[in-house]
Design a protein around this motif. Structure first.
Motif, short mmCIF file in Angstrom:
data_model
loop_
_atom_site.label_atom_id
_atom_site.label_comp_id
_atom_site.label_asym_id
_atom_site.label_seq_id
_atom_site.Cartn_x
_atom_site.Cartn_y
_atom_site.Cartn_z
N THR A 108 0.55 -1.42 0.13
CA THR A 108 -0.59 -0.20 -0.11
C THR A 108 1.01 1.55 -0.04
OG1 THR A 108 -1.71 -0.91 1.02
CG2 THR A 108 -1.89 1.09 1.20
N VAL A 109 1.65 1.03 0.76
CA VAL A 109 2.67 2.14 0.68
C VAL A 109 3.86 2.86 -0.36
CG1 VAL A 109 4.81 3.56 1.84
CG2 VAL A 109 3.14 2.40 3.38
N ILE A 110 3.65 1.84 -0.92
CA ILE A 110 4.64 1.70 -2.37
C ILE A 110 3.78 2.16 -3.34
CG2 ILE A 110 5.76 0.79 -4.08
CD1 ILE A 110 6.84 -1.01 -2.23
N GLN A 111 2.35 2.06 -3.50
CA GLN A 111 0.76 2.22 -4.33
C GLN A 111 1.27 3.59 -4.38
OE1 GLN A 111 -1.59 -0.93 -3.46
NE2 GLN A 111 -0.96 -1.55 -5.73
N GLU A 112 0.89 3.85 -3.03
CA GLU A 112 0.63 5.63 -2.99
C GLU A 112 1.59 6.84 -3.18
OE1 GLU A 112 -0.35 5.63 1.51
OE2 GLU A 112 -2.58 4.47 0.67
N GLU A 113 2.77 5.99 -3.04
CA GLU A 113 4.51 6.52 -3.16
C GLU A 113 3.88 6.54 -4.42
OE1 GLU A 113 7.79 5.30 -1.16
OE2 GLU A 113 6.81 6.61 0.69
N ARG A 114 3.98 5.57 -5.44
CA ARG A 114 4.00 5.65 -7.03
C ARG A 114 3.03 5.50 -7.58
NH1 ARG A 114 10.35 2.86 -7.19
NH2 ARG A 114 11.45 3.64 -4.81
N PRO A 115 1.77 6.15 -8.16
CA PRO A 115 1.25 6.17 -8.41
C PRO A 115 1.05 5.81 -9.69
CG PRO A 115 0.65 8.02 -7.22
CD PRO A 115 2.44 7.55 -7.22
N GLY A 116 0.39 4.07 -10.48
CA GLY A 116 0.68 4.10 -11.85
C GLY A 116 2.14 2.89 -12.13
N ILE A 117 2.21 3.10 -10.79
CA ILE A 117 3.02 1.48 -10.68
C ILE A 117 2.56 0.37 -11.69
CG2 ILE A 117 3.49 1.14 -8.44
CD1 ILE A 117 5.81 0.71 -8.24
N SER A 118 3.67 0.12 -12.61
CA SER A 118 3.40 -1.33 -12.78
C SER A 118 3.20 -2.99 -11.94
CB SER A 118 3.67 -2.16 -14.51
OG SER A 118 4.94 -2.14 -13.52
N ALA A 119 2.40 -3.63 -12.37
CA ALA A 119 2.78 -5.02 -11.33
C ALA A 119 3.74 -5.18 -11.06
CB ALA A 119 1.42 -6.01 -11.56
N ALA A 120 4.67 -5.75 -12.20
CA ALA A 120 6.26 -6.39 -11.99
C ALA A 120 6.92 -5.36 -11.29
CB ALA A 120 6.16 -6.60 -13.63
N GLU A 121 6.76 -3.44 -11.56
CA GLU A 121 7.89 -2.90 -10.56
C GLU A 121 7.55 -3.25 -8.76
OE1 GLU A 121 8.66 0.91 -14.27
OE2 GLU A 121 6.12 -0.04 -13.22
#
Length: 235
Positions: free
Chosen positions: A104-117
């Motif tokens: 959740t933290v990473i997704q909030e910090e990097r909106p639009g990040i791909s599932a692989a990344e």
């Protein structure tokens, strides 16, 4: 300084190669021991319990061999030093909670990040919360501890907090940067070398993570892992 000179040497770069050469686990059957309160020089911080994570333990459990080596660490240092343990044995449900939290933290910090990344970043900082008897997550073996050094009862400044999700958490970060932060560099060096001298190995993406007897240890020591998945971590 009263500490031996070898404890101030630079931390070598982390080498993540060789996982394909780690032999199968040969479980030694060594028991888990509760080390909470066994010595005033080891404090259990119960970090995940304080965060309210599901299934977090209020006692610090590790394999007996880990306890023996933690005592070696204390014997190598002057009495002013002590250890603060953030986490030891970790049930799978706690691992799942941590994994979800970090995701959740990473997704909030990097909106639009791909599932692989996203998966690549997570792999550096938290093991997948699945039961794999051939490749158990380090903390489910009882062989891993997350910890820091304290001086006169106060945690030493290592440059980041526990569970920091940036490259600054890499153990050798201050060996590779010129930011005038020699004190933090030296304190990481002290932790690294005293833990290694006692028989532990470090996971290079996390200055706080050390282990003995698990697959990480076997890979770095070119030996056989002796700690497998602990049934106490199931569920």
């Amino acid at each position: 300084m009263d500490e031996p000179e070898q404890f101030w040497k630079p931390i070598p770069p982390y080498d993540d190669r060789g996982w394909d050469l780690v032999p199968p686990i040969e479980e030694c059957g060594e028991p888990l021991v509760d080390i909470t309160g066994r010595t005033p020089r080891i404090l259990y911080g119960a970090s995940y319990l304080r965060q309210g994570l599901d299934g977090a333990l209020d006692r610090c459990w590790v394999r007996e061999g880990v306890w023996e080596r933690l005592r070696r660490v204390l014997a190598l240092l002057p009495e002013r030093y002590s250890l603060l343990i953030f986490d030891g044995l970790r049930p799978l449900r706690v691992q799942r909670a941590i994994y979800g939290q970090f995701k959740t933290v990473i997704q909030e910090e990097r909106p639009g990040i791909s599932a692989a990344e996203l998966e690549l970043i997570l792999e550096d900082y938290v093991a997948r919360p699945v039961k794999r008897l051939d490749r158990p997550a380090p903390h489910t073996t009882g062989g891993a501890v997350d910890l820091t050094l304290c001086l006169d009862g106060t945690p030493m400044d290592m440059g980041t907090g526990f569970d920091n999700l940036t490259s600054q958490a890499h153990t050798d970060w201050f060996e590779r940067t010129d930011g005038g932060r020699e004190t933090m560099r030296d304190q990481r060096r002290l932790l690294f070398h005293v833990m290694e001298a006692a028989g532990f190995v470090n996971y290079g993406c996390e200055w706080w993570h050390y282990s003995y007897g698990d697959r990480q240890w076997a890979r770095q020591k070119k030996g056989v892992p002796i700690y497998g998945f602990c049934p106490e971590c199931d569920g």
